[in-house]
Design an enzyme around this catalytic site. Structure first.
Site, PDB file in Angstrom:
ATOM      1  N   ASN A 163      22.323  38.836 -28.703  1.00 13.57           N
ATOM      2  CA  ASN A 163      23.024  37.787 -29.457  1.00 13.57           C
ATOM      3  C   ASN A 163      22.052  36.987 -30.329  1.00 13.57           C
ATOM      4  O   ASN A 163      22.434  35.965 -30.884  1.00 13.57           O
ATOM      5  CB  ASN A 163      23.801  36.859 -28.508  1.00 13.57           C
ATOM      6  CG  ASN A 163      22.889  36.085 -27.580  1.00 13.57           C
ATOM      7  OD1 ASN A 163      21.668  36.287 -27.585  1.00 13.57           O
ATOM      8  ND2 ASN A 163      23.463  35.199 -26.775  1.00 13.57           N
ATOM      9  N   ALA A 200      18.242  41.133 -21.359  1.00 10.70           N
ATOM     10  CA  ALA A 200      18.821  39.900 -21.910  1.00 10.70           C
ATOM     11  C   ALA A 200      18.741  38.781 -20.885  1.00 10.70           C
ATOM     12  O   ALA A 200      19.199  38.930 -19.755  1.00 10.70           O
ATOM     13  CB  ALA A 200      20.265  40.142 -22.331  1.00 10.70           C
ATOM     14  N   ASN A 242      23.864  31.973 -18.175  1.00  9.86           N
ATOM     15  CA  ASN A 242      23.433  33.072 -19.045  1.00  9.86           C
ATOM     16  C   ASN A 242      22.835  34.234 -18.242  1.00  9.86           C
ATOM     17  O   ASN A 242      23.228  35.386 -18.421  1.00  9.86           O
ATOM     18  CB  ASN A 242      22.409  32.561 -20.062  1.00  9.86           C
ATOM     19  CG  ASN A 242      22.140  33.598 -21.144  1.00  9.86           C
ATOM     20  OD1 ASN A 242      22.985  33.847 -22.009  1.00  9.86           O
ATOM     21  ND2 ASN A 242      20.997  34.246 -21.079  1.00  9.86           N
ATOM     22  N   SER A 264      10.742  39.325 -12.255  1.00 10.96           N
ATOM     23  CA  SER A 264       9.485  38.655 -12.603  1.00 10.96           C
ATOM     24  C   SER A 264       8.679  38.373 -11.348  1.00 10.96           C
ATOM     25  O   SER A 264       9.243  38.184 -10.259  1.00 10.96           O
ATOM     26  CB  SER A 264       9.841  37.333 -13.289  1.00 10.96           C
ATOM     27  OG  SER A 264       8.716  36.507 -13.371  1.00 10.96           O
ATOM     28  N   TYR A 308      14.597  28.958 -13.520  1.00  8.02           N
ATOM     29  CA  TYR A 308      14.481  30.279 -14.143  1.00  8.02           C
ATOM     30  C   TYR A 308      14.166  31.329 -13.077  1.00  8.02           C
ATOM     31  O   TYR A 308      14.851  32.360 -12.972  1.00  8.02           O
ATOM     32  CB  TYR A 308      13.366  30.262 -15.214  1.00  8.02           C
ATOM     33  CG  TYR A 308      12.871  31.644 -15.570  1.00  8.02           C
ATOM     34  CD1 TYR A 308      13.657  32.512 -16.310  1.00  8.02           C
ATOM     35  CD2 TYR A 308      11.608  32.090 -15.143  1.00  8.02           C
ATOM     36  CE1 TYR A 308      13.217  33.801 -16.611  1.00  8.02           C
ATOM     37  CE2 TYR A 308      11.155  33.367 -15.441  1.00  8.02           C
ATOM     38  CZ  TYR A 308      11.964  34.210 -16.178  1.00  8.02           C
ATOM     39  OH  TYR A 308      11.523  35.481 -16.467  1.00  8.02           O
ATOM     40  N   LYS A 319      16.321  34.804 -11.375  1.00  7.69           N
ATOM     41  CA  LYS A 319      15.818  36.185 -11.187  1.00  7.69           C
ATOM     42  C   LYS A 319      16.030  36.624  -9.736  1.00  7.69           C
ATOM     43  O   LYS A 319      16.453  37.750  -9.474  1.00  7.69           O
ATOM     44  CB  LYS A 319      14.326  36.265 -11.539  1.00  7.69           C
ATOM     45  CG  LYS A 319      14.038  36.094 -13.012  1.00  7.69           C
ATOM     46  CD  LYS A 319      14.519  37.290 -13.807  1.00  7.69           C
ATOM     47  CE  LYS A 319      14.397  37.090 -15.290  1.00  7.69           C
ATOM     48  NZ  LYS A 319      15.123  38.069 -16.086  1.00  7.69           N
ATOM     49  N   VAL A 331      -6.781  24.014 -22.228  1.00  2.00           N
ATOM     50  CA  VAL A 331      -6.978  24.802 -21.002  1.00  2.00           C
ATOM     51  C   VAL A 331      -6.549  23.903 -19.843  1.00  2.00           C
ATOM     52  O   VAL A 331      -7.165  22.853 -19.601  1.00  2.00           O
ATOM     53  CB  VAL A 331      -8.448  25.244 -20.847  1.00  2.00           C
ATOM     54  CG1 VAL A 331      -8.675  25.911 -19.498  1.00  2.00           C
ATOM     55  CG2 VAL A 331      -8.836  26.181 -21.982  1.00  2.00           C
ATOM     56  N   ARG A 362      -1.514  21.952 -15.327  1.00  7.87           N
ATOM     57  CA  ARG A 362      -0.089  21.949 -15.674  1.00  7.87           C
ATOM     58  C   ARG A 362       0.711  21.991 -14.368  1.00  7.87           C
ATOM     59  O   ARG A 362       0.429  22.834 -13.513  1.00  7.87           O
ATOM     60  CB  ARG A 362       0.210  23.191 -16.533  1.00  7.87           C
ATOM     61  CG  ARG A 362       1.590  23.257 -17.104  1.00  7.87           C
ATOM     62  CD  ARG A 362       1.749  24.433 -18.064  1.00  7.87           C
ATOM     63  NE  ARG A 362       1.630  25.725 -17.402  1.00  7.87           N
ATOM     64  CZ  ARG A 362       1.823  26.904 -18.003  1.00  7.87           C
ATOM     65  NH1 ARG A 362       2.117  26.941 -19.285  1.00  7.87           N
ATOM     66  NH2 ARG A 362       1.699  28.030 -17.343  1.00  7.87           N
TER      67      ARG A 362
END
Ligand code: NAD
Ligand code: UD1
Length: 334
Positions: free
Chosen positions: A32, A81, A99, A124, A144, A148, A212, A287
Site C-alpha cells: 500500500n 508487509a 496493521n 525479528s 512492535y 511479531k 553514538v 538510547r
C-alpha cells in the site's frame, strides 16, 4: 503458480523480489506504499528486466485481498508487509496491532479459503526480548516486537489446526547493505532510527555527525554490539525457506544472521575503510531499551536449509554507500 510478496516494494521485500525474479519465480507484489515508493518497481525492472504484477492494496483489506486471490493462482506467500518503527509503536501501539496482526489474520483466512499452504513470515530478533545466555522468546520490550511475537503464536496455532500448512518463521537480525547495482536500498522517511542509514546520511552530508548512543556497554569498545546481515543474504534466506517448504516440514523457525557481533565503532571504521571516507561522531547517552550485545546463532538455518550469510560488513558498507551516493534523496527524484 505464483509467489505473493506482501510489502514487496519495501527494503527487504524489493531485494527478495529481485532474487526471486532472477530465479524465474512468478511474482505478485502487494503493497500500500505506506513506507515505500512506486519508483521501486522501475528499479526492479532495471535490474531484472522483468515487471512483477503489482497490486496497490492494504493487506488488512480482506475484500480487496480476496479479489487478488481470485485473480491470481497463489501457491506461496512471503509476508513482509508490516510497520517496523519501534519508537512509533510505543506512541501508537494500536496502529501496530491493527496493521501487523490484522494483515496476518487476513492472509491466514485467505490461505484457508483458497487452499494456499505455504507462508514465510518476517519475524525479528526482537522476539528474544532482552537477550540472556540462553535465548528465549518473550519479554518483548516494545509493542512492535510484541506484534511479531503475537503473529508467531497465530502461525503456531494455524499450523496445529491445518496439518497441510507449511510455515517458515524467519527471525532477522540487523539488515544493512543494498543491491550491488546501487538501484535499490533502504529509504527511511525522516530521521533514521537505525545505525547504517544514519551513517550513510552523515556520509552524504545530510547530517553533520553520528550520535553514538553510549560507550559504556559491556563490549570490547563499550559501544553496542549487533549482528549486521547483508540484505541480499537475507533475501537469499527467503529463497532457501521457499525450497524448505517444498519438503512440507510443517512449521519451522530460523534465525537469519551472520553469528558475528559488530560494535557501533567497528561498523563506523569498516564504513570509513571500505569507502575511504571519514564519519564524524559524538558519544551520547545510551538510547533507552538498547542492550549490550545481540547476535545470532544461525547454525540451524545452515543445517536444515543450507543457508548461510556469504557477504560481510565490508560488502554491506560499500553497497549501502553506493546506494546512498547514487540516490541522495532515496527514491525521490531530485
Ligand atoms: P519496509 O517498511 O521497508 O517494508 C515494509 C513494506 O510493507 C513497505 O513497502 C510498506 O509500504 C508495506 N506495508 C506495510 N503495511 C502494509 C499493509 N497493511 N498493506 C500493504 N503493504 C504494507 O520494511 P523492511 O525493513 O523491508 O521490513 C520488512 C519486514 O521485515 C517487516 O515486517 C519488518 O517488521 C521485518 N523486519 C525488519 C527488520 C529491519 O531491520 N529492517 C528487522 C526484523 C524484521
Ligand atoms: C532496532 C530495533 C529492533 C529492530 C532493528 C532492526 C530498538 C530497541 N530495536 O534494533 O527491534 O529489529 O532495529 O530494524 O530500536 N546506534 C547509534 N546511533 C544511531 C543509531 C543506532 O549509536 O544513530 C546504535 C544503537 O545504540 C545500537 C546499534 O547502533 O547499539 C544498532 O542500532 P539499530 O540500528 O537501531 O538496531 P537495534 O537497536 O539493534
Amino acid at each position: 503458480m505464483a509467489i505473493l510478496v506482501t510489502g514487496g516494494t519495501g527494503y527487504i521485500g524489493s531485494h527478495t523480489v529481485v532474487e526471486l525474479l532472477k530465479k524465474d519465480y512468478d511474482v505478485v507484489i502487494v503493497d500500500n506504499y505506506c513506507n515505500s515508493k512506486p519508483e521501486v518497481l522501475n528499479r526492479i525492472y532495471q535490474i531484472t528486466h522483468k515487471r512483477p504484477r503489482f497490486y496497490e492494496i492494504d493487506c488488512c483489506n480482506e475484500v480487496k485481498m480476496r479479489e487478488l486471490f481470485k485473480k491470481e493462482n497463489i501457491t506461496d506467500i512471503i509476508h513482509f508487509a508490516g510497520l517496523k518503527s519501534v519508537a512509533e509503536s510505543v506512541q501508537k501501539p494500536q496502529l501496530y496491532i491493527d496493521n501487523n496482526i490484522g494483515s496476518s489474520k487476513v492472509l491466514l483466512k485467505l490461505m484457508t479459503e483458497f487452499g494456499v499452504h505455504n507462508i514465510v513470515f518476517s519475524s525479528s530478533a526482537t522476539v528474544y526480548g532482552v537477550p540472556d545466555h540462553v535465548p528465549k522468546v518473550g519479554g518483548c520490550t516494545n509493542p512492535y516486537g510484541q506484534t511479531k511475537l503475537d503473529i508467531e503464536y497465530l502461525l503456531k496455532d494455524y499450523a496445529k489446526e491445518h496439518k497441510d500448512a507449511n510455515i517458515a518463521i524467519l527471525r532477522y537480525f540487523n539488515p544493512i547493505g543494498a543491491h550491488e547495482s546501487g538501484l535499490i536500498g533502504e529509504d527511511p522517511q525522516g530521521i533514521p532510527n537505525n545505525l547504517m542509514p544514519y551513517i550513510t546520511q552523515v556520509a552524504v552530508g545530510k547530517r553533520p555527525f553520528l550520535n553514538v548512543y553510549g560507550n559504556d556497554y559491556k563490549t570490547h569498545d563499550g559501544t553496542g554490539v549487533r549482528d549486521y546481515i547483508h540484505v541480499v543474504d537475507l533475501a537469499m534466506g527467503h529463497l532457501a525457506a521457499l525450497k524448505k517448504l517444498e519438503e512440507k516440514p510443517g512449521l519451522v523457525i530460523y534465525n537469519l544472521g551472520t553469528g558475528k557481533g559488530t560494535s557501533v565503532l567497528d561498523l563506523v571504521k569498516a564504513f570509513e575503510k571500505a569507502n575511504d571516507l571519514t564519519i564524524p561522531y559524538e558519544i551520547k547517552e545510551r538510547r533507552p531499551g538498547d542492550v549490550d550485545e545481540n547476535y545470532a546463532d544461525a547454525s540451524k538455518a545452515y543445517k536444515e536449509m543450507k543457508w548461510k550469510a556469504k557477504l560481510d560488513i565490508v560488502d554491506a558498507c560499500r553497497d549501502s554507500w553506493r546506494w546512498q551516493k547514487n540516490n541522495p534523496r532515496g527514491y525521490d527524484k531530485d
